[in-house]
Design a protein around this motif. Sequence first.
Motif, PDB file in Angstrom:
ATOM      1  N   SER A 258       0.831  -1.197   0.000  1.00  0.00           N
ATOM      2  CA  SER A 258       0.000   0.000   0.000  1.00  0.00           C
ATOM      3  C   SER A 258       0.865   1.246   0.000  1.00  0.00           C
ATOM      4  N   GLY A 261       0.100   7.115   1.544  1.00  0.00           N
ATOM      5  CA  GLY A 261      -1.181   7.783   1.768  1.00  0.00           C
ATOM      6  C   GLY A 261      -2.220   6.831   2.329  1.00  0.00           C
ATOM      7  N   GLN A 262      -2.250   5.617   1.826  1.00  0.00           N
ATOM      8  CA  GLN A 262      -3.194   4.622   2.339  1.00  0.00           C
ATOM      9  C   GLN A 262      -2.850   4.225   3.773  1.00  0.00           C
ATOM     10  N   TRP A 264      -1.318   6.193   6.024  1.00  0.00           N
ATOM     11  CA  TRP A 264      -1.738   7.289   6.899  1.00  0.00           C
ATOM     12  C   TRP A 264      -3.249   7.238   7.116  1.00  0.00           C
ATOM     13  N   ALA A 265      -3.996   6.943   6.051  1.00  0.00           N
ATOM     14  CA  ALA A 265      -5.453   6.864   6.177  1.00  0.00           C
ATOM     15  C   ALA A 265      -5.859   5.752   7.135  1.00  0.00           C
ATOM     16  N   GLN A 266      -5.156   4.611   7.067  1.00  0.00           N
ATOM     17  CA  GLN A 266      -5.446   3.517   7.986  1.00  0.00           C
ATOM     18  C   GLN A 266      -5.194   3.934   9.431  1.00  0.00           C
ATOM     19  N   ARG A 269      -7.956   6.245  10.553  1.00  0.00           N
ATOM     20  CA  ARG A 269      -9.197   5.532  10.863  1.00  0.00           C
ATOM     21  C   ARG A 269      -9.113   4.830  12.214  1.00  0.00           C
ATOM     22  N   SER A 422     -10.496  12.584   8.949  1.00  0.00           N
ATOM     23  CA  SER A 422     -11.935  12.568   8.717  1.00  0.00           C
ATOM     24  C   SER A 422     -12.374  11.125   8.547  1.00  0.00           C
ATOM     25  N   ASP A 424     -13.629   9.626   6.107  1.00  0.00           N
ATOM     26  CA  ASP A 424     -13.343   9.037   4.797  1.00  0.00           C
ATOM     27  C   ASP A 424     -11.862   8.922   4.481  1.00  0.00           C
ATOM     28  N   SER A 425     -11.058   9.829   5.025  1.00  0.00           N
ATOM     29  CA  SER A 425      -9.657   9.845   4.610  1.00  0.00           C
ATOM     30  C   SER A 425      -8.821  10.603   5.618  1.00  0.00           C
ATOM     31  N   ALA A 426      -7.514  10.561   5.404  1.00  0.00           N
ATOM     32  CA  ALA A 426      -6.561  11.401   6.129  1.00  0.00           C
ATOM     33  C   ALA A 426      -5.875  12.270   5.085  1.00  0.00           C
ATOM     34  N   GLN A 427      -5.985  13.569   5.228  1.00  0.00           N
ATOM     35  CA  GLN A 427      -5.503  14.489   4.195  1.00  0.00           C
ATOM     36  C   GLN A 427      -4.457  15.428   4.766  1.00  0.00           C
TER      37      GLN A 427
END
Length: 644
Positions: A258, A261-262, A264-266, A269, A422, A424-427
């Motif tokens: 991954s 970015g994926q 960080w998003a994990q 979450r 958020s 949905d994501s981490a930006q």
Amino acid sequence: MKRFTVFLSACLCWLSGFPQGNYEPSPVTAADLQLKTCSFDPDATAMVIYDIEESDITTDLYSSRMRTDRKVRIKIFNEKGYKHATVRIPYLFKRGYAKMKRLQGVVYTLNADGSVLKEELDRDDFFKNKAGEYTNIVNFTFPHLKPGSIIEYSYTTIENNILFILPWFIQQDIPVAYSSRTFTVPVDLRIRERPYGIDSLPQEYHLLKQDRFRRTTYYMKDLPAFHREPYMSSANDYLVRVSFSLGSSFSASLRSLSSSGQQWAQMGRRVLNSDFFNEQVLQPIPGTKELVDSAKKIESREERIRFLYESVQKRFDREADQSAEADSLLPAWTSREGTSAEINYILLNLLDHSNINCYPIMVSTRSNGKVNRDFPSMGQFNGVDVLAFDSTNYFILDASLRKQPYHIPPANVLNRAALVLSADSAQWIMVEDERPLLSHSISIFADMLPDGKLEGTATVQYFDYAKIYRLDTALQKEINGTDRFADKRPEGYKQLSLKQELPSSPKDPLTETIEFTYEPPNSGQFYFINAQLLTPEDINPFTASERRTDLDFGCNRSTVVNLQIQLPAGFQPDHLPKNMLLRAPDSSCLYRVSCNADKTTLYMTQVFETRRALFDKEEYPGLKDFFRQMYARMAEELVIKKAE
């Protein structure tokens, strides 16, 4: 103090060479105490002989535990190195969660007969102070130092339910002969490392206890001291260091499949789906309903944000521990004391229940250093701030900063990357503001008396960050790393009074009215007036021939100084600075001066502006030349002649 003399037989000096990974300290010898300089950094006043840290991490289905043993030995070469014998160790302290134990200290000096004198610190020599809700600091100083002394200390920390591993800072303000970091973990865990400032990191692996544990040792040798420079960003951005990330071997294999970015998003979450976030941040906090109801009655969303922000600021009026960790919001709200993360999670809760669109943002403050986005690890963050929106604007909020207004971003995260969490994501966002947030306006009106003395009044207005620093001088180091706003006045200047008018609104300036006298130096009938009576900075910080670090002014800046001097009969200007406009090569910095006079009055205006906050070290020669010319112009005196 326990004081006794020990005679040690001769043995190989520690300078004869370190083993590669697993280093065992040898006894201190007379030869060690007689050593005069560091071989790889001869000008050093002290040197770290070794700094060894060993951590054992164990886990089960519901918890984790990390035990860390640290041993440090430091050589003091001369009296200028005595300051390194004063030690300050911050550590987590919470019953059932974290503690420090087995704290020991020893100082070695050389007797007249060539024997080694060893003095052990007593328990009473260690002073523990509470620094925050979950942080203590232990302070101690080694006594009876002499040039050549060696000090050493050791301690053990235990942390339960660890979420991340703090970075390992190898380089220090003094040279380091040997430093190592060892982890022993179950084989189903994996520690990933990311070194900074070095191309490769030596390491050794061993399997232990029937191949159920993996022992990994990272080590470095012979690192010269790090030297700080004016207007650099955090030293942490430049020190040789290593960041670590802890995870399972299974997740480590998935991680390679991954993108960062994926990943960080994990991680984001996991924060938002945690029991803490769902049960505390998203649920109403008992005792806050009245405050939320009052906020909902405010029609303007910006004013609603301001109301809640300032309400939380006032409730938590003590200095907060800067932290990305939060434990429980209700006890923090009730006790009026919490970490910066707890305070800002409370603010997030109140904003959310007051119908304000808001998000938590993970931040790394200026002192903590920049985040490497390519190495997903929550251990790089040291704070949680809040991103809040009204209909047209957004605000970066940190209610743990007592003097920080709501409408400008905190200085400790300006021009830094932050991670917005958020559902949905981490930006990633950059916290930016092009306004001159460090701004002064100075108006000086003075009468020159027949004896050449000046009597006058000055009105000084401080805006935004300048206002914050003036009201809370402890924050002055956050941008500059030093107190550059201390009053530096020319010889002959005397302040008679100072009146401070506090602003009625966060956007209004702080105004000070100063009454003063000034006796300029004179030679016969000539009087030499220093035009920088109240200028915030009058010393050029950029005189070094080379630059090793990038420049960081913290924010854009603006200073305007107006000077008006009423001349008595028989006095007239003999020399005034020429009107001029000086620009940096890319117009990022500007200095303008205009000066004129009529028969009775002298007028002078100076304007200094920076239109960029960040500069690469390669741009230093042009910037250095600009500041050289500017300070040369600023040093020009106003020469007034008295008729004979």
